[in-house]
Design a protein around this motif. Sequence first.
Motif, PDB file in Angstrom:
ATOM      1  N   THR A   2       0.853  -1.182   0.000  1.00  0.00           N
ATOM      2  CA  THR A   2       0.000   0.000   0.000  1.00  0.00           C
ATOM      3  C   THR A   2       0.891   1.235   0.000  1.00  0.00           C
ATOM      4  O   THR A   2       1.890   1.286   0.706  1.00  0.00           O
ATOM      5  N   THR A   3       0.506   2.235  -0.786  1.00  0.00           N
ATOM      6  CA  THR A   3       1.220   3.510  -0.798  1.00  0.00           C
ATOM      7  C   THR A   3       0.379   4.543  -0.056  1.00  0.00           C
ATOM      8  O   THR A   3      -0.791   4.755  -0.385  1.00  0.00           O
ATOM      9  N   TYR A   4       1.000   5.155   0.948  1.00  0.00           N
ATOM     10  CA  TYR A   4       0.350   6.161   1.786  1.00  0.00           C
ATOM     11  C   TYR A   4       0.964   7.524   1.498  1.00  0.00           C
ATOM     12  O   TYR A   4       2.177   7.646   1.358  1.00  0.00           O
ATOM     13  N   TYR A  23      -1.328   7.221  -5.152  1.00  0.00           N
ATOM     14  CA  TYR A  23      -1.199   6.621  -3.831  1.00  0.00           C
ATOM     15  C   TYR A  23      -2.542   5.986  -3.492  1.00  0.00           C
ATOM     16  O   TYR A  23      -3.575   6.322  -4.072  1.00  0.00           O
ATOM     17  N   ASP A  24      -2.507   5.062  -2.541  1.00  0.00           N
ATOM     18  CA  ASP A  24      -3.722   4.336  -2.172  1.00  0.00           C
ATOM     19  C   ASP A  24      -4.487   5.005  -1.037  1.00  0.00           C
ATOM     20  O   ASP A  24      -5.717   4.987  -1.019  1.00  0.00           O
ATOM     21  N   ASP A  40       5.266  -1.708   2.062  1.00  0.00           N
ATOM     22  CA  ASP A  40       4.473  -0.485   1.935  1.00  0.00           C
ATOM     23  C   ASP A  40       5.390   0.682   1.590  1.00  0.00           C
ATOM     24  O   ASP A  40       6.607   0.632   1.796  1.00  0.00           O
ATOM     25  N   VAL A  41       4.783   1.741   1.079  1.00  0.00           N
ATOM     26  CA  VAL A  41       5.506   2.969   0.743  1.00  0.00           C
ATOM     27  C   VAL A  41       4.812   4.120   1.451  1.00  0.00           C
ATOM     28  O   VAL A  41       3.588   4.238   1.401  1.00  0.00           O
ATOM     29  N   ILE A  43       4.875   8.312   1.683  1.00  0.00           N
ATOM     30  CA  ILE A  43       5.312   9.566   1.088  1.00  0.00           C
ATOM     31  C   ILE A  43       4.917  10.686   2.041  1.00  0.00           C
ATOM     32  O   ILE A  43       3.794  10.700   2.541  1.00  0.00           O
ATOM     33  N   ARG A  60       9.303   1.526   2.669  1.00  0.00           N
ATOM     34  CA  ARG A  60      10.032   2.544   1.912  1.00  0.00           C
ATOM     35  C   ARG A  60       9.504   3.924   2.290  1.00  0.00           C
ATOM     36  O   ARG A  60       8.306   4.111   2.476  1.00  0.00           O
ATOM     37  N   TYR A  61      10.420   4.901   2.350  1.00  0.00           N
ATOM     38  CA  TYR A  61      10.031   6.268   2.670  1.00  0.00           C
ATOM     39  C   TYR A  61      10.465   7.204   1.543  1.00  0.00           C
ATOM     40  O   TYR A  61      11.641   7.264   1.181  1.00  0.00           O
ATOM     41  N   GLU A  91      13.763   9.341  -2.231  1.00  0.00           N
ATOM     42  CA  GLU A  91      13.691   8.205  -1.312  1.00  0.00           C
ATOM     43  C   GLU A  91      14.850   8.259  -0.327  1.00  0.00           C
ATOM     44  O   GLU A  91      15.995   8.513  -0.707  1.00  0.00           O
TER      45      GLU A  91
END
Length: 102
Positions: A2-4, A23-24, A40-41, A43, A60-61, A91
């Motif tokens: 999931t991308t936040y 993004y999700d 997960d990612v 942002i 990941r950040y 990143e």
Amino acid sequence: MTTYFITRHSGALQWAAQQGLSYDVHCEHLDDLEQFHAGDVVIGTLPINIVAALNQKNVRYIHLSLDLPPHLRGIELNAEQLRQCKATLEEFQVTRLPYLSV
């Protein structure tokens, strides 16, 4: 996975839309690190200790970086001001080290 996108700023959301950023989940605040899982990612513009905790979970950040001049600090920026401040996504991977007194 999931991308936040974590931001409380409407200008950042507008900038992201103009960039075609997908993004999700959008969250105004990061309340609970337990919601994130390996792969997960995230942002946003988060404190370094939170980034280290996310990275330790194999999350990941992606940092929303700006060249922010002093006169724009502490004010709500719109998408155009973010563009003028050279907003970009970068990143980062942060590792917490043991503290050694100085």
